[in-house]
Design a protein around this motif. Sequence first.
Motif, PDB file in Angstrom:
ATOM      1  N   ASN A 181      44.395  22.479  30.597  1.00  0.00           N
ATOM      2  CA  ASN A 181      45.559  22.354  31.496  1.00  0.00           C
ATOM      3  C   ASN A 181      45.690  23.563  32.405  1.00  0.00           C
ATOM      4  OD1 ASN A 181      46.460  19.859  30.786  1.00  0.00           O
ATOM      5  ND2 ASN A 181      47.761  20.613  29.126  1.00  0.00           N
ATOM      6  N   LEU A 182      45.499  24.737  31.839  1.00  0.00           N
ATOM      7  CA  LEU A 182      45.630  25.940  32.667  1.00  0.00           C
ATOM      8  C   LEU A 182      44.505  25.996  33.704  1.00  0.00           C
ATOM      9  CD1 LEU A 182      47.372  28.393  33.176  1.00  0.00           C
ATOM     10  CD2 LEU A 182      45.929  29.705  31.625  1.00  0.00           C
ATOM     11  N   SER A 183      43.322  25.530  33.301  1.00  0.00           N
ATOM     12  CA  SER A 183      42.207  25.511  34.250  1.00  0.00           C
ATOM     13  C   SER A 183      42.547  24.644  35.465  1.00  0.00           C
ATOM     14  CB  SER A 183      40.942  25.007  33.544  1.00  0.00           C
ATOM     15  OG  SER A 183      39.955  24.694  34.478  1.00  0.00           O
ATOM     16  N   LYS A 184      43.281  23.545  35.235  1.00  0.00           N
ATOM     17  CA  LYS A 184      43.622  22.644  36.360  1.00  0.00           C
ATOM     18  C   LYS A 184      44.482  23.362  37.398  1.00  0.00           C
ATOM     19  CE  LYS A 184      43.664  18.468  33.606  1.00  0.00           C
ATOM     20  NZ  LYS A 184      44.577  17.915  32.626  1.00  0.00           N
ATOM     21  N   SER A 185      45.437  24.167  36.926  1.00  0.00           N
ATOM     22  CA  SER A 185      46.362  24.783  37.895  1.00  0.00           C
ATOM     23  C   SER A 185      45.997  26.235  38.229  1.00  0.00           C
ATOM     24  CB  SER A 185      47.795  24.734  37.369  1.00  0.00           C
ATOM     25  OG  SER A 185      47.910  25.482  36.175  1.00  0.00           O
ATOM     26  N   HIS A 186      45.401  26.969  37.262  1.00  0.00           N
ATOM     27  CA  HIS A 186      45.157  28.407  37.459  1.00  0.00           C
ATOM     28  C   HIS A 186      43.778  28.774  36.891  1.00  0.00           C
ATOM     29  CE1 HIS A 186      49.524  28.225  37.820  1.00  0.00           C
ATOM     30  NE2 HIS A 186      49.523  29.444  38.323  1.00  0.00           N
ATOM     31  N   HIS A 187      42.757  28.113  37.360  1.00  0.00           N
ATOM     32  CA  HIS A 187      41.422  28.296  36.767  1.00  0.00           C
ATOM     33  C   HIS A 187      40.995  29.757  36.723  1.00  0.00           C
ATOM     34  CE1 HIS A 187      37.346  27.264  35.634  1.00  0.00           C
ATOM     35  NE2 HIS A 187      36.908  28.042  36.608  1.00  0.00           N
ATOM     36  N   ARG A 188      41.324  30.496  37.766  1.00  0.00           N
ATOM     37  CA  ARG A 188      40.841  31.881  37.844  1.00  0.00           C
ATOM     38  C   ARG A 188      41.558  32.827  36.883  1.00  0.00           C
ATOM     39  NH1 ARG A 188      37.095  33.842  40.648  1.00  0.00           N
ATOM     40  NH2 ARG A 188      37.995  35.871  40.178  1.00  0.00           N
ATOM     41  N   ARG A 189      42.549  32.337  36.200  1.00  0.00           N
ATOM     42  CA  ARG A 189      43.214  33.188  35.203  1.00  0.00           C
ATOM     43  C   ARG A 189      42.466  33.168  33.859  1.00  0.00           C
ATOM     44  NH1 ARG A 189      48.673  33.903  36.348  1.00  0.00           N
ATOM     45  NH2 ARG A 189      48.931  33.913  38.605  1.00  0.00           N
ATOM     46  N   ILE A 247      48.616  41.349  33.595  1.00  0.00           N
ATOM     47  CA  ILE A 247      48.611  41.319  32.122  1.00  0.00           C
ATOM     48  C   ILE A 247      47.334  40.596  31.713  1.00  0.00           C
ATOM     49  CG2 ILE A 247      49.749  40.403  30.053  1.00  0.00           C
ATOM     50  CD1 ILE A 247      52.384  40.349  31.618  1.00  0.00           C
ATOM     51  N   ILE A 248      46.581  41.184  30.791  1.00  0.00           N
ATOM     52  CA  ILE A 248      45.425  40.449  30.248  1.00  0.00           C
ATOM     53  C   ILE A 248      45.719  40.161  28.783  1.00  0.00           C
ATOM     54  CG2 ILE A 248      42.932  40.307  30.003  1.00  0.00           C
ATOM     55  CD1 ILE A 248      42.618  42.554  31.968  1.00  0.00           C
ATOM     56  N   ASN A 249      45.695  38.882  28.479  1.00  0.00           N
ATOM     57  CA  ASN A 249      46.030  38.443  27.127  1.00  0.00           C
ATOM     58  C   ASN A 249      44.755  38.216  26.310  1.00  0.00           C
ATOM     59  OD1 ASN A 249      47.321  37.031  24.918  1.00  0.00           O
ATOM     60  ND2 ASN A 249      46.550  35.159  25.889  1.00  0.00           N
ATOM     61  N   SER A 285      36.665  42.894  38.813  1.00  0.00           N
ATOM     62  CA  SER A 285      36.288  41.893  39.836  1.00  0.00           C
ATOM     63  C   SER A 285      36.920  40.528  39.559  1.00  0.00           C
ATOM     64  CB  SER A 285      34.772  41.678  39.880  1.00  0.00           C
ATOM     65  OG  SER A 285      34.124  42.873  40.003  1.00  0.00           O
ATOM     66  N   TRP A 286      37.155  40.262  38.296  1.00  0.00           N
ATOM     67  CA  TRP A 286      37.799  38.986  37.925  1.00  0.00           C
ATOM     68  C   TRP A 286      39.264  38.969  38.381  1.00  0.00           C
ATOM     69  CZ3 TRP A 286      40.031  38.692  32.376  1.00  0.00           C
ATOM     70  CH2 TRP A 286      40.687  37.482  32.166  1.00  0.00           C
ATOM     71  N   ILE A 287      39.939  40.103  38.154  1.00  0.00           N
ATOM     72  CA  ILE A 287      41.380  40.160  38.389  1.00  0.00           C
ATOM     73  C   ILE A 287      41.729  40.308  39.874  1.00  0.00           C
ATOM     74  CG2 ILE A 287      43.469  41.578  37.918  1.00  0.00           C
ATOM     75  CD1 ILE A 287      42.398  40.388  35.326  1.00  0.00           C
ATOM     76  N   ILE A 288      40.956  41.137  40.563  1.00  0.00           N
ATOM     77  CA  ILE A 288      41.377  41.609  41.888  1.00  0.00           C
ATOM     78  C   ILE A 288      41.657  40.484  42.889  1.00  0.00           C
ATOM     79  CG2 ILE A 288      39.153  42.173  43.088  1.00  0.00           C
ATOM     80  CD1 ILE A 288      41.810  44.774  42.748  1.00  0.00           C
ATOM     81  N   LEU A 330      37.213  51.928  44.123  1.00  0.00           N
ATOM     82  CA  LEU A 330      37.937  50.869  43.440  1.00  0.00           C
ATOM     83  C   LEU A 330      39.422  51.038  43.682  1.00  0.00           C
ATOM     84  CD1 LEU A 330      36.629  50.530  39.778  1.00  0.00           C
ATOM     85  CD2 LEU A 330      36.315  48.958  41.674  1.00  0.00           C
ATOM     86  N   LYS A 331      40.098  49.917  43.859  1.00  0.00           N
ATOM     87  CA  LYS A 331      41.551  50.003  43.904  1.00  0.00           C
ATOM     88  C   LYS A 331      42.032  50.227  42.467  1.00  0.00           C
ATOM     89  CE  LYS A 331      45.614  47.496  45.279  1.00  0.00           C
ATOM     90  NZ  LYS A 331      46.214  46.220  45.576  1.00  0.00           N
ATOM     91  N   HIS A 332      42.789  51.295  42.252  1.00  0.00           N
ATOM     92  CA  HIS A 332      43.249  51.585  40.898  1.00  0.00           C
ATOM     93  C   HIS A 332      44.440  50.705  40.532  1.00  0.00           C
ATOM     94  CE1 HIS A 332      41.087  55.672  40.905  1.00  0.00           C
ATOM     95  NE2 HIS A 332      40.307  54.659  40.656  1.00  0.00           N
ATOM     96  N   LEU A 333      44.357  50.129  39.369  1.00  0.00           N
ATOM     97  CA  LEU A 333      45.363  49.150  38.961  1.00  0.00           C
ATOM     98  C   LEU A 333      46.063  49.583  37.686  1.00  0.00           C
ATOM     99  CD1 LEU A 333      43.200  45.915  39.458  1.00  0.00           C
ATOM    100  CD2 LEU A 333      44.873  46.865  41.046  1.00  0.00           C
TER     101      LEU A 333
END
Length: 360
Positions: A147-155, A108-110, A353-356, A3-6
């Motif tokens: 709105n966020l899904s429209k521009s940055h769905h993967r966030r 950053i995970i909110n 896997s979500w973030i990478i 794994l890439k360490h983050l």
Amino acid sequence: MNLKHLKFILISTPIGFIGSGRGGGVELTLVSIVKGLLELGHEVTLVAPEGSILPDACQRAQLINVSGIDQVSWQHKNKNHPMTIPMDGVLPKMLDRALHIAKDYDAIINFSYDWLPLWITPHLEEKIFHLISMGGVSELMKDAISNLSKSHHRRLAFHSYSQASDYCLKSEPIVLGNGFDLKDYQLQLGTEGPLGWAGRVAPEKGLEDAVEVAASIGDTLLVWGIIEDKKYASNIESSFPPGTIDWRGFLDTQEFQKQLGVCRAFINTPKWNEAYGNVVMEAMACGVPVVAYDRGGPGELIKSGITGWLVPPDDIDQLKIAVSKIDQIDRNDCRNWALQSSSHKEFALRIHSWIIPEIE
Ligand code: UDP
């Protein structure tokens, strides 16, 4: 696995400090994620309201406590309520602290279910991700997430498909489930114990239906959790024969699971689109079969007929029938299902896997 360490910053819920119980399931979810990410070799800094504590297993995480006034949770407001932030509010202060150090981190995970971090995401170079912890209880929040899904769905990620279906999303939701350190939960095999219920004692949790089931068979219902709505709790108490409810209070996980594991069945009666339902998986982790409304997360967590029974939402008669046939469930199957589906380590891998893809 290589794994890439983050380096992660996690922003906690602004509803209450970790350990208070006011933050609901998010508190335990955060602890699980911190543990899981550390065990995978990542670095973690948690920004959380003052008073927050982490268990010993999370000591390698840096904890930044931020003072300030809590937010009021959206489920306690009218669905058309505007965004409000109190003077000296902890939410903008946590965001400020996180952004101040963000250049030294990968992501950053909110975890705060709130408008401000969502709104600000497209305006920043810093990579902010959001694990959404509730269903769509507010029109403003639904709008911010759409709105966020429209521009940055993967966030955006969610705990269950059912929860995600409350939001208008650009494409298929990213669903991560949840995870728990299952070493903290002991399998108990006794089948003669009492009935149990746990959660924040508030109308969206539907405690009254579980009490009705217990009362109908002259049984006692053990109830764990913070009493968020005192009037609601006392109304329920006075509607049923004295002694039907055995209030156990809000316990730490170690004591909670010990008492929970004694139950012959756990009843879960959400009146809202429950995002996940930590207590459902915690009960199964102790070997306790769960009888629940097929509504929200619990509908995706329980294998009906194997780890408990799902019944149509708000159907109290079916709840009663399900409780009467709880002896058909093998408690080992409940524990095994929890082990298979919801370990904190697998959860941390899903987070990774979500973030990478977004930060490479
Ligand atoms: N809980 C606890 N001690 C108790 C009763 C409950 O720590 O005595 C915790 C439980 O572990 C779970 C949370 O309260 O993590 C409730 O979360 P859930 O997802 O079930 O519902 P939410 O409050 O998020 O709506």
